[in-house]
Scaffold this motif. Structure first.
Motif, PDB file in Angstrom:
ATOM      1  N   VAL A 183       0.858  -0.846  -0.290  1.00  0.00           N
ATOM      2  CA  VAL A 183      -0.076   0.100  -0.077  1.00  0.00           C
ATOM      3  C   VAL A 183       0.897   1.512  -0.106  1.00  0.00           C
ATOM      4  O   VAL A 183       1.938   1.747   0.823  1.00  0.00           O
ATOM      5  CB  VAL A 183      -1.141   0.229   1.143  1.00  0.00           C
ATOM      6  CG1 VAL A 183      -1.371   1.993   1.272  1.00  0.00           C
ATOM      7  CG2 VAL A 183      -2.187  -0.914   1.583  1.00  0.00           C
ATOM      8  N   PHE A 184       0.654   1.945  -0.863  1.00  0.00           N
ATOM      9  CA  PHE A 184       1.615   3.762  -1.123  1.00  0.00           C
ATOM     10  C   PHE A 184       0.388   4.560  -0.498  1.00  0.00           C
ATOM     11  O   PHE A 184      -0.916   4.788  -0.619  1.00  0.00           O
ATOM     12  CB  PHE A 184       1.674   4.625  -2.181  1.00  0.00           C
ATOM     13  CG  PHE A 184       2.799   3.124  -3.004  1.00  0.00           C
ATOM     14  CD1 PHE A 184       2.127   1.586  -3.242  1.00  0.00           C
ATOM     15  CD2 PHE A 184       4.182   3.480  -3.329  1.00  0.00           C
ATOM     16  CE1 PHE A 184       3.333   0.772  -4.041  1.00  0.00           C
ATOM     17  CE2 PHE A 184       4.764   2.599  -4.540  1.00  0.00           C
ATOM     18  CZ  PHE A 184       4.251   1.250  -4.610  1.00  0.00           C
ATOM     19  N   ASP A 185       0.849   5.117   0.611  1.00  0.00           N
ATOM     20  CA  ASP A 185       0.007   5.968   1.400  1.00  0.00           C
ATOM     21  C   ASP A 185       1.035   7.213   1.498  1.00  0.00           C
ATOM     22  O   ASP A 185       2.217   7.122   1.536  1.00  0.00           O
ATOM     23  CB  ASP A 185      -0.426   5.646   2.677  1.00  0.00           C
ATOM     24  CG  ASP A 185      -1.513   6.869   3.226  1.00  0.00           C
ATOM     25  OD1 ASP A 185      -2.600   6.107   3.777  1.00  0.00           O
ATOM     26  OD2 ASP A 185      -1.835   7.452   2.126  1.00  0.00           O
ATOM     27  N   SER A 186       0.744   8.518   1.594  1.00  0.00           N
ATOM     28  CA  SER A 186       1.588   9.732   2.194  1.00  0.00           C
ATOM     29  C   SER A 186       1.691   9.929   3.352  1.00  0.00           C
ATOM     30  O   SER A 186       0.617   9.686   4.030  1.00  0.00           O
ATOM     31  CB  SER A 186       0.789  10.899   1.878  1.00  0.00           C
ATOM     32  OG  SER A 186       1.198  11.917   2.150  1.00  0.00           O
ATOM     33  N   PRO A 187       2.963  10.116   4.291  1.00  0.00           N
ATOM     34  CA  PRO A 187       2.837  10.482   5.774  1.00  0.00           C
ATOM     35  C   PRO A 187       2.438  11.020   6.244  1.00  0.00           C
ATOM     36  O   PRO A 187       1.591  11.303   7.576  1.00  0.00           O
ATOM     37  CB  PRO A 187       4.777  10.851   5.193  1.00  0.00           C
ATOM     38  CG  PRO A 187       5.333  10.262   4.401  1.00  0.00           C
ATOM     39  CD  PRO A 187       4.384  10.515   3.077  1.00  0.00           C
ATOM     40  N   PHE A 188       2.277  12.700   5.335  1.00  0.00           N
ATOM     41  CA  PHE A 188       1.129  13.362   6.040  1.00  0.00           C
ATOM     42  C   PHE A 188      -0.771  12.478   6.346  1.00  0.00           C
ATOM     43  O   PHE A 188      -0.792  13.580   7.801  1.00  0.00           O
ATOM     44  CB  PHE A 188       0.201  14.888   5.157  1.00  0.00           C
ATOM     45  CG  PHE A 188       2.003  15.524   4.667  1.00  0.00           C
ATOM     46  CD1 PHE A 188       1.770  16.293   5.598  1.00  0.00           C
ATOM     47  CD2 PHE A 188       2.311  15.048   3.822  1.00  0.00           C
ATOM     48  CE1 PHE A 188       3.279  16.816   5.057  1.00  0.00           C
ATOM     49  CE2 PHE A 188       3.797  15.402   3.665  1.00  0.00           C
ATOM     50  CZ  PHE A 188       4.505  16.417   4.619  1.00  0.00           C
ATOM     51  N   VAL A 189      -0.157  11.800   5.943  1.00  0.00           N
ATOM     52  CA  VAL A 189      -2.447  11.086   6.236  1.00  0.00           C
ATOM     53  C   VAL A 189      -1.652  10.483   7.861  1.00  0.00           C
ATOM     54  O   VAL A 189      -2.969  10.009   8.323  1.00  0.00           O
ATOM     55  CB  VAL A 189      -2.859   9.960   5.514  1.00  0.00           C
ATOM     56  CG1 VAL A 189      -3.792   9.388   5.541  1.00  0.00           C
ATOM     57  CG2 VAL A 189      -2.334  10.805   4.029  1.00  0.00           C
TER      58      VAL A 189
END
Length: 553
Positions: A183-189
């Motif tokens: 899963v690719f996600d933004s650290p900001f989330v």
């Protein structure tokens, strides 16, 4: 089917005596299994980044999540949707005065452990697993670890980890959740409110640092070629960045197409129009191999191994009934499952075998398999074609029809032993045994929808058969069998070859050499460990599936 149609004994006669028909095949990939045990769907929204990984006073601007900067870095998002041709990470441009120095600091974003440090010129890539759930990995690219920061080191949130490489004009970070799919996600989330407030005070918010999937789908990134198998984007636009420090904004706006100059000592970096170093490219792999005791399955052969989301491993195999399966918790001890996954049919499916599977974004899986009009063992004696079937559970499959017609696409009636891999851009590549250039070799075909394939020019590997492909780091690693004793350069056995683009492969290296083995299939346990399953036939013994485990080192 193992393509030993020249020198291998006639399988029909041998296993007719055993009331068993041995057919042949190849296998492929799975992602690494979860390292800890929080339920798969309960922690995607955890706010576990409790410390700022950067000194924001050192950063000029940052690329947005799903930007068109650099190269393709994409996959499944947190909703389980497959995304392609976008940058699902963040590039960081330091202040111009800091470029070429070793003063740009990086910090641990949470309590965790350094699980991997890879070469990624310039500098290294550091993978940090979160203690709260070690499937989540924060990754710094193109950095230099501090003294004492090495694989296995436990770190505390906010602890200094090192610096950005002084040979860069930008570096990057990303967040992934590793499992049977990534899963690719933004650290900001996943930042706490306290950490997000630091960014807000510097002009970065969740609203301006994230490009939505819908917005990127409507405005796709333009591509100008590939590097190391990844698509390169043409643009380097202001709209792909958020500027942190207004006192440098004017300078950034007047030089948006070419970032700060790279020091003269690094002339080999990517040119300014796509000036971001690509992800780490490992040196040539070197494995240490050990034979696993016993057999994985007896009274069946032609394995394909498939890692499941719950951590179990399913082994598909063949006998006279068709394609069957067995299940395992540890990848070594398997229990046969009742029923038949794919049964023989009529016409060019009188004989079915050689399964391979890709997982689809909608949660289903597609199996590709070989169909043949007879049990005769070679080109000119029977015709092999490639078919597909669809399943929601990996047990019950609905046949979909013909995918590769070997009589019309130049394979001279022999398209066999398929192995499928999903590419980073969402396309499916099928590697398979072809007779297009003579007796046997490995060719490939490509598809944007997994159903309609176009044959790719040339041969991927000559003289070897039964392909099984896995990605390790940025490398495509193809396992194959040598089955023709006339090919003295590679004695009979199982081999592997490496490629940076999945098309041009290097020299073959032995896993082991032995007679009567064929159809390798590979299970990727983690980035350092693989298990290669293969068929073994030593009459009058029943055919079996055995395995070797390899560790990179």
């Amino acid at each position: 089917m193992n393509e030993t149609y020249l020198m291998k004994p006639n399988m029909h006669l041998i296993f007719g005596l055993l009331l068993l028909t041995v057919i042949f095949m190849s296998g492929c990939v799975s992602s690494e299994p979860p390292a800890k045990s929080l339920p798969e769907d309960t922690n995607d929204d955890l706010r576990f980044i409790i410390a700022n990984p950067l000194d924001l006073s050192q950063i000029q601007r940052m690329s947005r999540f799903r930007s068109c900067v650099g190269h393709d870095y994409s996959g499944f998002n947190s909703e389980g949707e497959k995304e392609t041709l976008r940058s699902m990470k963040h590039y960081l441009e330091p202040l111009p005065s800091l470029i070429g120095t070793n003063q740009i600091k990086i910090f641990a974003p949470f309590d965790g452990k350094i699980v991997e440090i890879l070469d990624g010129p310039p500098g290294k890539a550091i993978y940090i697993a979160a203690n709260i759930d070690s499937r989540w990995r924060f990754i710094f690219f193109h950095v230099v670890p501090a003294a004492g920061i090495e694989e296995g080191t436990s770190v505390k949130a906010g602890e200094p980890l090192g610096t950005a490489s002084k040979d860069i004009h930008n570096f990057d970070f990303a967040l992934k959740k590793f499992g049977w799919s990534q899963v690719f996600d933004s650290p900001f989330v996943h930042m706490t409110e306290t950490v997000l407030e630091e960014y807000t005070l510097n002009g970065i918010t969740l609203e301006n640092i994230l490009v939505s999937k819908q917005a990127r789908d409507a405005d796709p990134c333009l591509v100008e070629g590939t590097k190391n198998g990844d698509a390169l984007f043409t643009s380097y636009r202001d709209q792909d960045f958020v500027t942190l420090r207004s006192d440098f904004a004017q300078g950034a706006e007047t030089d948006a197409t070419a970032p700060a100059a790279v020091p003269e000592k690094t002339p080999d970096l990517v040119p300014p129009t796509h000036n971001l170093p690509t992800e780490p490219v490992a040196d040539t792999l070197s494995f240490s191999w050990e034979k696993d005791g016993g057999s994985r399955v007896v009274d069946g052969s032609v394995p394909f191994v498939h890692g499941l989301k719950d951590g179990k491993v399913r082994l598909y195999y063949c006998n006279s009934k068709g394609i069957l399966s067995a299940i395992s918790r540890d990848g070594l001890t398997f229990t046969k499952e009742p029923g038949v996954r794919i049964s023989p049919g009529t016409g060019f499916e009188v004989q079915v075998c050689d399964p391979t599977i890709v997982d689809l974004p909608n949660g289903k899986m597609r199996m590709y398999y070989k169909g043949a009009n007879s049990q005769n063992p070679g080109p000119g004696q029977s015709i092999h074609k490639i078919y597909s079937a669809l399943s929601s559970d990996g047990l019950t499959f609905q046949k979909e029809g013909l995918r590769i017609d070997s009589e019309t696409n130049g394979d001279r009636g022999w398209a066999s032993v398929p192995d499928a891999i999903m590419l980073p851009d969402g396309r499916v590549r099928l590697y398979y045994v072809t007779a297009s250039v003579g007796e046997h070799g490995i060719g490939s075909a490509i598809s944007s929808d997994g159903l309609n394939f176009v044959k790719e020019a040339g041969i991927r590997v000559s003289n070897l058969v039964d392909p099984a492909v896995v990605r390790i780091g940025s490398r495509y690693v193809l396992f194959a069998a040598s089955i023709d004793e006339r090919f003295t350069a590679l004695p009979k056995g199982i081999y592997y070859l490496e490629s940076s683009d999945g098309l041009e492969f290097g020299d073959a290296k032995a896993v082991f050499q032995a007679n009567d083995v064929y159809d390798p299939s590979v299970l990727k346990i983690d980035e350092q460990t693989v298990r290669v399953f293969y068929g073994k036939v030593v009459p009058p013994q029943l055919p079996a599936v055995e395995s070797h485990t390899g560790i990179v080192g």
